[in-house]
Motif scaffolding. Structure first.
Motif, PDB file in Angstrom:
ATOM      1  N   PHE A 106       0.830  -1.211   0.000  1.00 11.56           N
ATOM      2  CA  PHE A 106       0.000   0.000   0.000  1.00 11.56           C
ATOM      3  C   PHE A 106       0.867   1.265   0.000  1.00 11.56           C
ATOM      4  N   PHE A 107       2.057   1.153   0.589  1.00 12.27           N
ATOM      5  CA  PHE A 107       2.945   2.312   0.614  1.00 12.27           C
ATOM      6  C   PHE A 107       3.325   2.731  -0.802  1.00 12.27           C
ATOM      7  N   TYR A 108       3.796   1.772  -1.611  1.00 10.42           N
ATOM      8  CA  TYR A 108       4.265   2.098  -2.961  1.00 10.42           C
ATOM      9  C   TYR A 108       3.113   2.526  -3.875  1.00 10.42           C
ATOM     10  N   VAL A 109       1.960   1.858  -3.709  1.00 12.52           N
ATOM     11  CA  VAL A 109       0.794   2.239  -4.516  1.00 12.52           C
ATOM     12  C   VAL A 109       0.363   3.663  -4.166  1.00 12.52           C
ATOM     13  N   LEU A 114       0.072   9.548  -5.242  1.00 13.61           N
ATOM     14  CA  LEU A 114       0.262  10.910  -4.744  1.00 13.61           C
ATOM     15  C   LEU A 114       1.279  11.672  -5.597  1.00 13.61           C
ATOM     16  N   TYR A 115       2.363  10.995  -5.964  1.00 10.41           N
ATOM     17  CA  TYR A 115       3.390  11.621  -6.813  1.00 10.41           C
ATOM     18  C   TYR A 115       2.780  12.021  -8.152  1.00 10.41           C
ATOM     19  N   HIS A 116       1.948  11.135  -8.699  1.00  6.15           N
ATOM     20  CA  HIS A 116       1.292  11.389  -9.980  1.00  6.15           C
ATOM     21  C   HIS A 116       0.383  12.612  -9.894  1.00  6.15           C
ATOM     22  N   LEU A 117      -0.366  12.718  -8.811  1.00  3.89           N
ATOM     23  CA  LEU A 117      -1.304  13.827  -8.642  1.00  3.89           C
ATOM     24  C   LEU A 117      -0.600  15.157  -8.397  1.00  3.89           C
ATOM     25  N   LEU A 130       9.518  20.368  -5.356  1.00  5.23           N
ATOM     26  CA  LEU A 130       9.711  18.921  -5.386  1.00  5.23           C
ATOM     27  C   LEU A 130       9.920  18.385  -3.976  1.00  5.23           C
ATOM     28  N   PHE A 131      10.726  19.079  -3.169  1.00  2.00           N
ATOM     29  CA  PHE A 131      10.986  18.650  -1.792  1.00  2.00           C
ATOM     30  C   PHE A 131       9.688  18.578  -0.990  1.00  2.00           C
ATOM     31  N   ILE A 132       8.860  19.612  -1.071  1.00  2.00           N
ATOM     32  CA  ILE A 132       7.593  19.631  -0.327  1.00  2.00           C
ATOM     33  C   ILE A 132       6.692  18.484  -0.780  1.00  2.00           C
ATOM     34  N   ASN A 133       6.609  18.278  -2.081  1.00  2.00           N
ATOM     35  CA  ASN A 133       5.782  17.182  -2.611  1.00  2.00           C
ATOM     36  C   ASN A 133       6.273  15.819  -2.133  1.00  2.00           C
ATOM     37  N   LEU A 134       7.585  15.632  -2.103  1.00  2.00           N
ATOM     38  CA  LEU A 134       8.150  14.358  -1.656  1.00  2.00           C
ATOM     39  C   LEU A 134       7.862  14.110  -0.184  1.00  2.00           C
ATOM     40  N   VAL A 135       7.944  15.153   0.626  1.00  2.00           N
ATOM     41  CA  VAL A 135       7.635  15.019   2.057  1.00  2.00           C
ATOM     42  C   VAL A 135       6.183  14.584   2.250  1.00  2.00           C
ATOM     43  N   ILE A 136       5.278  15.230   1.514  1.00  2.00           N
ATOM     44  CA  ILE A 136       3.852  14.893   1.626  1.00  2.00           C
ATOM     45  C   ILE A 136       3.601  13.461   1.162  1.00  2.00           C
ATOM     46  N   CYS A 137       4.179  13.091   0.017  1.00  2.00           N
ATOM     47  CA  CYS A 137       4.015  11.718  -0.503  1.00  2.00           C
ATOM     48  C   CYS A 137       4.520  10.690   0.502  1.00  2.00           C
ATOM     49  N   ASP A 138       5.697  10.913   1.032  1.00  2.00           N
ATOM     50  CA  ASP A 138       6.320   9.967   1.967  1.00  2.00           C
ATOM     51  C   ASP A 138       5.510   9.859   3.252  1.00  2.00           C
ATOM     52  N   PHE A 139       5.127  11.003   3.824  1.00  2.00           N
ATOM     53  CA  PHE A 139       4.428  11.011   5.109  1.00  2.00           C
ATOM     54  C   PHE A 139       3.089  10.284   5.020  1.00  2.00           C
ATOM     55  N   PHE A 140       2.268  10.640   4.055  1.00  3.57           N
ATOM     56  CA  PHE A 140       0.937  10.040   3.968  1.00  3.57           C
ATOM     57  C   PHE A 140       0.990   8.583   3.514  1.00  3.57           C
ATOM     58  N   SER A 141       1.974   8.224   2.688  1.00  4.13           N
ATOM     59  CA  SER A 141       2.121   6.816   2.288  1.00  4.13           C
ATOM     60  C   SER A 141       2.520   5.967   3.486  1.00  4.13           C
ATOM     61  N   ASN A 142       3.432   6.473   4.316  1.00  2.82           N
ATOM     62  CA  ASN A 142       3.790   5.769   5.551  1.00  2.82           C
ATOM     63  C   ASN A 142       2.595   5.656   6.489  1.00  2.82           C
ATOM     64  N   ILE A 144      -0.585   5.589   5.658  1.00  2.00           N
ATOM     65  CA  ILE A 144      -1.523   4.593   5.118  1.00  2.00           C
ATOM     66  C   ILE A 144      -1.035   3.187   5.401  1.00  2.00           C
ATOM     67  N   GLU A 145       0.261   2.947   5.198  1.00  2.00           N
ATOM     68  CA  GLU A 145       0.797   1.607   5.474  1.00  2.00           C
ATOM     69  C   GLU A 145       0.646   1.250   6.946  1.00  2.00           C
ATOM     70  N   LEU A 146       0.954   2.203   7.802  1.00  2.00           N
ATOM     71  CA  LEU A 146       0.862   1.947   9.240  1.00  2.00           C
ATOM     72  C   LEU A 146      -0.576   1.669   9.651  1.00  2.00           C
ATOM     73  N   TYR A 147      -1.513   2.390   9.054  1.00  2.00           N
ATOM     74  CA  TYR A 147      -2.929   2.171   9.377  1.00  2.00           C
ATOM     75  C   TYR A 147      -3.380   0.789   8.914  1.00  2.00           C
ATOM     76  N   ILE A 148      -2.929   0.371   7.712  1.00  2.00           N
ATOM     77  CA  ILE A 148      -3.286  -0.964   7.204  1.00  2.00           C
ATOM     78  C   ILE A 148      -2.650  -2.050   8.066  1.00  2.00           C
ATOM     79  N   ARG A 149      -1.407  -1.800   8.501  1.00  2.00           N
ATOM     80  CA  ARG A 149      -0.670  -2.809   9.262  1.00  2.00           C
ATOM     81  C   ARG A 149      -1.262  -3.002  10.654  1.00  2.00           C
ATOM     82  N   ILE A 150      -1.629  -1.898  11.287  1.00  2.00           N
ATOM     83  CA  ILE A 150      -2.198  -1.981  12.629  1.00  2.00           C
ATOM     84  C   ILE A 150      -3.116  -0.787  12.829  1.00  2.00           C
ATOM     85  N   ASN A 151      -4.258  -1.025  13.394  1.00  2.00           N
ATOM     86  CA  ASN A 151      -5.262   0.032  13.552  1.00  2.00           C
ATOM     87  C   ASN A 151      -4.663   1.247  14.234  1.00  2.00           C
ATOM     88  N   TRP A 152      -4.858   2.412  13.621  1.00  2.00           N
ATOM     89  CA  TRP A 152      -4.310   3.661  14.162  1.00  2.00           C
ATOM     90  C   TRP A 152      -4.777   3.918  15.581  1.00  2.00           C
TER      91      TRP A 152
END
Length: 442
Positions: A106-109, A114-117, A130-142, A144-152
């Motif tokens: 889910f992280f990579y997807v 997010l990068y595409h958008l 680019l730096f700001i976009n990368l931070v946002i992509c990384d933070f929210f992807s992490n 999402i993965e954490l939420y899928i892995r274990i309930n927030w």
């Protein structure tokens, strides 16, 4: 027939481009999967902070033509399958790894989407954005993965974990930007060194050519004297005057012509030596040739007031030491296409390159005035031209296509074909054997 040919060629080029993008996406996904094996565990069991996500945006930035969402999905599959495979090799089974590693996909997807958008493929991103976009992509992807892995809701303390995720996102975004900047500066350094070396050679060549030009200017005076003596002799013969001097004048004319011929032979050998020895520098990739050609042709079009679209498509990026000849061929064909397009209209010129088993094939297509059936037979003749500037009365020299045919057929052992329809446009196709054009393709 002509339009059918253009339509078929366009379909083939689009199919080739799709295939090339698929190859790039598979390559990116494979590299990311391998890089993902370098990681540390954070917060909870199996939540991994990997080097793969540093490589992922770097490769997306470098391969800007690929679709980030599709590449993210492909990378997720590659990473997932590789992790399961390595786990199975180390532990003898794979079932326990299936559920454990699945949330990471889910992280990579999410990152790819997010990068595409956030990053428009048609815009030139500044590093800050680019730096700001990368931070946002990384933070929210992490996230999402954490939420899928274990309930927030089960995670405590939430703000501290979010802070750590943001810190990780900032750190990785900085690393990505640093790698991109380093790659840019390295490329600029290499280009600068190459350009400086070529510039030094160019100055040396020009200085030698200037010397040869002095000889040519001197011979122009001699030619004028020969013409004057020949005309004087013609006048005397016509009026039958000074018969005793005819033989002497004839001999002098022959001597002068011999001297001119001898000096032009020296000039030719001098220029030939410059071309063969001084231009014997390293070759170029087709991609670099195209970039130089596109920039120079767009500049020339603007200077001449042409409103046109210039497209370049290439199937491969071969290396050639015949770059001067190839550049001359392509430049003359594109200039010819530009001159066939009304400067007041919106013209389009498309360059395509494809390869067969034995040949490199280039085509230049325009939607200009076309060539009439009676003119096609003469287009390669020196001095022939259908292009007249009616404002100035100036006629094009008509040497471009003659030169192209000479280089293609005699120097590169290839062939040139033309398909034109008056009022619709023209296609020039040049085919050159690979073993002549490419290096190491014997």
């Amino acid at each position: 027939m002509h339009m059918c040919f253009l339509w078929s060629a366009q379909l083939i080029l689009e199919a080739v481009e799709v295939f090339e993008n698929i190859k790039r996406m598979v390559t990116v996904a494979a590299i990311v999967a391998l890089a993902s094996q370098i990681y540390i565990n954070l917060f909870v069991s199996d939540f991994k902070i990997s080097f793969g996500i540093i490589m992922f945006p770097v490769l997306l930035y470098l391969f800007e033509s690929i679709n980030p969402s599709q590449t993210g999905l492909l990378a997720a599959i590659f990473v997932y399958m590789l992790r399961i495979g390595i786990f199975a090799l180390n532990n003898g089974d794979y079932m326990s790894a299936v559920d454990s590693y699945f949330p990471e996909t889910f992280f990579y997807v999410a990152y790819g989407m997010l990068y595409h958008l956030m990053n428009d493929a048609n815009s030139v991103l500044r590093m800050k954005r680019l730096f700001i976009n990368l931070v946002i992509c990384d933070f929210f992807s992490n996230l999402i993965e954490l939420y899928i892995r274990i309930n927030w809701e089960l995670l405590e303390p939430k703000f501290e974990i979010a802070g750590w995720l943001m810190l990780v996102a900032v750190g990785r975004a900085l690393a990505v930007c640093a790698i991109i900047v380093a790659l840019k500066y390295y490329r600029l350094l290499v280009l600068k060194q190459n350009h400086e070396e070529r510039y030094r050679k160019l100055l040396w060549i020009i200085s030698q050519l200037k010397t040869e030009m002095y000889w040519m200017e001197k011979n122009m005076d001699n030619i004028e004297n020969v013409m004057s003596n020949a005309y004087s002799l013609f006048g005397k013969i016509s009026s039958e005057k000074d018969r005793d001097s005819w033989a002497e004048i004839s001999v002098n004319i022959a001597k002068d012509v011999h001297e001119i011929k001898k000096e032009y032979g020296l000039i030719f050998r001098g220029v030939e030596e410059i071309i063969e020895n001084k231009l014997n520098d390293p070759g170029m990739n087709l991609k670099d040739i195209i970039k130089i050609l596109k920039d120079s042709m767009l500049t020339e079009a603007r200077m001449k007031g042409h409103k046109l679209t210039l497209e370049f498509h290439h199937e491969s990026n071969f290396y050639t030491e015949k770059h001067y000849q190839l550049m001359s061929i392509l430049r003359n064909l594109i200039v010819n296409a530009m001159e066939a397009i009304d400067s007041a209209g919106n013209g389009k010129i498309v360059f395509n390159q494809r390869e067969s088993e034995t040949e490199q094939v280039f085509s230049v297509t325009d939607n200009g005035c076309g060539i009439s059936a009676e003119d096609i037979a003469h287009i390669y003749s020196a001095g022939f031209s259908t292009k007249i500037d009616y404002d100035t009365g100036q006629i094009n020299r008509g040497l471009g296509l003659c030169l192209v045919k000479e280089i293609v057929e005699k120097q590169l052992m290839g062939r040139i074909d033309v398909d034109s329809k008056e009022g619709q446009g023209t296609v020039f196709k040049v085919s050159i054997p690979k073993n002549i054009l490419e290096v190491g393709s014997n």
